[in-house]
Design an enzyme around this catalytic site. Structure first.
Site, PDB file in Angstrom:
ATOM      1  CE1 TYR A   1      -3.277   2.949   0.761  1.00 17.14           C
ATOM      2  CE2 TYR A   1      -1.808   3.413   2.616  1.00 17.14           C
ATOM      3  CZ  TYR A   1      -2.846   3.797   1.775  1.00 17.14           C
ATOM      4  OH  TYR A   1      -3.445   5.013   1.939  1.00 17.14           O
TER       5      TYR A   1
ATOM      6  N   PRO B   1       2.088  14.812   3.448  1.00 16.05           N
ATOM      7  CG  PRO B   1       0.215  15.650   2.330  1.00 16.05           C
ATOM      8  CD  PRO B   1       1.692  15.850   2.490  1.00 16.05           C
TER       9      PRO B   1
ATOM     10  CB  SER C   1      -2.698  12.688   5.959  1.00 16.19           C
ATOM     11  OG  SER C   1      -3.775  12.074   5.290  1.00 16.19           O
TER      12      SER C   1
ATOM     13  CD  GLN D   1      -4.498  15.681   2.559  1.00 19.07           C
ATOM     14  OE1 GLN D   1      -4.587  15.025   3.575  1.00 19.07           O
ATOM     15  NE2 GLN D   1      -5.295  15.480   1.507  1.00 19.07           N
TER      16      GLN D   1
ATOM     17  CE1 TYR E   1      -7.074  13.275  -1.021  1.00 19.21           C
ATOM     18  CE2 TYR E   1      -6.458  12.408   1.115  1.00 19.21           C
ATOM     19  CZ  TYR E   1      -6.231  12.527  -0.247  1.00 19.21           C
ATOM     20  OH  TYR E   1      -5.159  11.905  -0.807  1.00 19.21           O
TER      21      TYR E   1
ATOM     22  CB  THR F   1      -5.332  16.602  -1.953  1.00 19.05           C
ATOM     23  OG1 THR F   1      -4.360  16.612  -0.903  1.00 19.05           O
ATOM     24  CG2 THR F   1      -4.916  15.605  -3.021  1.00 19.05           C
TER      25      THR F   1
ATOM     26  CE  LYS G   1       0.619  16.277  -1.596  1.00 19.89           C
ATOM     27  NZ  LYS G   1      -0.101  15.122  -2.137  1.00 19.89           N
TER      28      LYS G   1
ATOM     29  CG  HIS H   1      -1.664  11.452  -4.768  1.00 15.26           C
ATOM     30  ND1 HIS H   1      -2.646  12.389  -4.553  1.00 15.26           N
ATOM     31  CD2 HIS H   1      -1.723  10.614  -3.709  1.00 15.26           C
ATOM     32  CE1 HIS H   1      -3.281  12.120  -3.425  1.00 15.26           C
ATOM     33  NE2 HIS H   1      -2.736  11.042  -2.893  1.00 15.26           N
TER      34      HIS H   1
ATOM     35  NE  ARG I   1      12.092   7.411  -3.048  1.00 13.73           N
ATOM     36  CZ  ARG I   1      10.971   8.127  -3.146  1.00 13.73           C
ATOM     37  NH1 ARG I   1      10.928   9.380  -2.694  1.00 13.73           N
ATOM     38  NH2 ARG I   1       9.879   7.601  -3.665  1.00 13.73           N
TER      39      ARG I   1
ATOM     40  NE  ARG J   1       5.837   5.343  -2.322  1.00 12.42           N
ATOM     41  CZ  ARG J   1       5.318   5.970  -3.366  1.00 12.42           C
ATOM     42  NH1 ARG J   1       5.983   6.958  -3.938  1.00 12.42           N
ATOM     43  NH2 ARG J   1       4.135   5.627  -3.857  1.00 12.42           N
TER      44      ARG J   1
END
Lengths: 343, 343, 343, 343
Positions: free
Chosen positions: B8, B61, B90, B116, B118, B144, B208, B233, B268, B288
């Site tokens: 996920y 987020p 988030s 953030q 939604y 977003t 965003k 995203h 990264r 990540r």
């Protein structure tokens, strides 16, 4: 060699993009061989700083070689001297510079013996170390200018690499600086330091770690060096910097023959040396391939590698129809360039 | 973290082409280091929405962080605040926004704290949530706009990913919409919704998920935002869309300095932040890599990562001869561009 | 076949960049098939040195085939003759050339039978061997000119490859030279040697190993050969040289039809033969695919491979709407070229 | 499915270069999404041969589906009909065409039902089979023109693939031809055969397997078809031919709207369908992804795949700001093209 030491020697900074690009970038142009025109004799020698060198390569300065093999820097130096290769002793060597010089002295066909200097401590400390190297018989000082901040390669950090306790480092000009990044940056070498050392240094001064042509131009314009080494420190200091094969032609164009240029990082085969020559280098420094040999069989394995490289370079020149490196034709890019390797 | 949760968090849409391209696209130009010109002090700060930020990055987020570590959003927020990084909470966080804000308040050197949003439910629901965030101490609302339809990454679907029962989501403006695709599309946010919220929102409004320069132009021309975030995203919504490093210069050209631009997806290493800056971003969001740290060692590991990033960014600037991000030279593309990475 | 023999046969020089490029370079242009225009009959034959050959290929000269299968060169020659393929016997074959020629004589539909000559010993030794081959029924002498120095592939050296004791080599003109690299280079073949042999050789003389167009031009201008073979020795002699598909068009342009051109190195499928034809080759030599077949099933497997190649070449021509190799349309590069394969 | 059957279904000709290129070539341009402009309703339908199709795809004709699952062609047809997808029954199906048509008849929202014809036997045999398909309720005849010679994929040959004994093939117009390659070529279909069938065929005639624009031009100029399918047979017939995404724009330019164009080979995600549309295709045929679904779960898995594709296509259109396939903006190549994928 344990896994952490392996990660230390063979790793690079960040995502190791420059580390990988260093090797691929030497495959720049196809070598177009000629047939039925083999020269009767092949000469692999070059002239550097007014002295004939039997081969166009030197062992690059590498730290802590005792991690790879108990013969350490002494083994690498002896094998190199015996096979006509030059040798650059690292400030972080685990053997005293006097012992290295003494061991190599009897080899009559040896290549250059240089000492690499990290400018720890004060200016006078550097000068004293350079004088000590001169007294021992070293022929030039290689001042590393590309690593004001030293980092451990990503994979070595993840492997938990550290030096063993009581690690011998008999050639330090002063203890390496410690402290916060800000404190380290405050001690970084500057152009005026180079000028100071250049005026007093009893040996020719070589700057190691130039990539940007503007820096090469400045070093030449102000007569701050006797030679320079295009290097990205084997991809260990900053990831994302250009491979040296990419920087070399730009530096060569900036230098315009004022000083000889050497190059390191990513050279793995004698054919790479031919490519480096075609891009403007007079000689090269070889690092990790020697490490592999030293770790696997000590001085004997290093000597065997150097011997094979010399034969393979001679064979390569012969197959290209050239009697010496000076006799190489331009690489026939116009016939058909190789596709650019991806990073 | 179990395999399904890993799929996920780290998966992407479709064949994950955009997911992969996001990372590679940041290696756009070689960084040409300068030597013997290390600045005496390095400043990693940037100014965003009228406020100094110690570092140019914020934690992106991310939903459902409790799947990665029990400290969840609270751990990530605290570690970020302690290390001068911003943090974006988030809507799908598993910790109440008030608790996050309260925990960060005492850190004096912290970066921005944003929320953030939604847009589930009705317009008034969104506004109430924005007001709640403002009361708690959040400094901006990140709306977003790129995910009117949310999809689970291909590999998460194949791994059978679902949320555990009774999953805490204390910051939803209303229950997330359910139903057929047609019903979801009918509830999608539109430009007039943004205008409505912008007029009433007690905090700066940041959009965003912009990739197309025409959308950036519209947002600026109609004064619909205080900043915008170029994002795909993380390659999770639609495969085949351009990596953000590709879209960023086009968006930057369209925005013409009217609002600050942030960017995420695929960054990264600190060197990627330098590349993002050179392409027009004022700051970046990191996702990540923080997840990896949080999952492996909670807040302590996140703090260590942020600390290393700050040191590495400072070292990178130093090696490039720049005292701050504003002082960066243009990347020397003209010396020799990198070959384009393949998707 | 043991691992060392496998490394000997399938390895290449250096980092095996040319070995790998050889294969990829044949995928040069897309083949655009035509529909509903299948010719009623397909002719796979070509004319070489004034003689019809049922197929456009010959088995390339390969040394020491007894390492692959006890039937060795005899099995490969017989299977090739039975399937209308040519055969080139290596100087380093393990079967006497007379036995090979005698075995093939009864095959009425066989392809050309040539003898490959390494010029060991003195000029008179070469001539005597060429005369011996002529007496036995060979139709041409293939003089290898690209290997004045022979090297064992990198991986074969690392695998410790050596020939078994008392190894049969009944076709040597003289013992292969031994000694230092300098001594080997001193014995290398030159253009005047070729001229000497050409005047006296009772058979057509073919030069194998030309890559540089200037060498092809010289061979033609001085009428030193009846055909030439564009070859890089399968990537075994010098790494970094161009793949033959890259050199072929340049050689073809230099030759301007004065002699037929053959090519080898990296051809793995009948479609590669179509590409070679489109780039200027009249016929091809096939090496390693035959080795795989010989090692796996002796002459029977080789015959099966040749039979399948002939059927697949015929099918390929049919699908391209061509009744013969002479009838091939130019490859439709203008429709859309393939992206260049990476080395 | 056993390993040999897997190799048969998923393998390709030669070195499988076209097989691999087929997939990569669909990633041609980045899709630039638009935000805050989601259409209220999305229409995935297209019009083909005067009839509305709920989705822009059909199941491609695939032989011997009983090897993948006992429900075979019947399961695939039913699931496709139930989900608004078209279905093309192969001549080499293992279920009688009448049974397939009868099973689909009750689905009111089904896509087109076409029959694929291999022209075995005599012209009258083909016509009889076309008439039989028309009587059963099929809506068009798909005449395969790219496989005058059928080959088994390289890896299937190596895996020893053969059909089980007494294999049901109830739809053959005549026994498939057997014999030597020469005999097979002599029976190949020609343009006059197509003209003959076109005059008599009771159903629209579609030519499958066009790659060269000159062939598309001829088919249109002589009114020999009602539609054509750009296909390379999934890379199974001849390796080295262009991927269909490469051929499609050239064919589209040649056809100039005279007939609708379909395309297959390598489409793996709904985003590929958007790319195909942008390159000139009105609809697509999907093969191997359905095979995977059928083999793993029969008709139920196929229905689930089609349903997800329909939702994902609708979501993709929504994210691109398009209400239907006709409403798609040109792909924004000018913003920044993707680098060409390597073969």
């Amino acid at each position: 060699m344990d896994a952490a030491a392996h990660a230390y020697f063979f790793g690079g900074a960040g995502r190791e993009q420059t580390l990988a690009a260093n090797e691929h970038a030497w495959c720049k142009d196809w070598l177009w061989p000629r047939v039925l025109a083999t020269p009767a004799r092949i000469d692999t020698s070059v002239t550097l700083l007014g002295r004939r060198c039997p081969t166009p390569w030197l062992a690059a300065p590498m730290a802590h070689l005792r991690l790879a093999h108990p013969q350490a820097e002494l083994g690498l130096a002896l094998a190199s001297a015996a096979q006509g290769a030059g040798f650059v002793l690292s400030t972080h060597a685990t053997v005293a510079l006097e012992d290295v010089a003494a061991a190599c002295r009897s080899e009559t066909e040896r290549g250059p013996l240089w000492f690499q200097l990290y400018p720890y401590g004060e200016r006078e400390d550097w000068l004293r170390l350079a004088q000590r190297a001169a007294r021992a018989g070293f022929e030039a000082i290689v001042l590393t200018v590309d690593a004001p901040v030293q980092q451990v390669p990503t994979r070595a950090r993840e492997a938990g690499f550290t030096l063993p306790p009581a690690w011998p480092q008999p050639n330090l000009p002063a203890p390496p600086p410690r402290g916060t990044l800000e404190e380290l940056l405050a001690q970084a070498l500057h152009w005026d330091d180079v000028a100071w050392l250049r005026q007093r240094c009893p040996l020719p001064l070589i700057l190691k770690g130039i990539l940007h042509p503007a820096d090469a131009e400045r070093a030449c314009a102000q007569s701050l060096c006797d030679a320079l080494i295009v290097s990205n420190h084997g991809g260990r200091v900053l990831d994302g910097v250009p491979p040296t094969a990419t920087a070399l032609p730009a530096v060569s164009a900036a230098v315009r023959g004022r000083v000889p240029i050497l190059v390191d990082s990513g050279l793995r085969y004698p054919t790479d040396v031919v490519q480096a020559r075609a891009l403007g280098a007079h000689a090269v420094l070889i690092g990790r391939p020697l490490l592999v040999a030293l770790a696997s069989g000590g001085a004997a394995a290093v000597a065997q590698l150097w011997r094979r490289w010399r034969d393979e370079l001679a064979a390569t020149l012969a197959l290209l129809g050239a009697a010496s490196l000076d006799d190489l034709p331009p690489l026939h890019t116009e016939l058909q360039p190789m596709p650019a390797p991806n990073p």
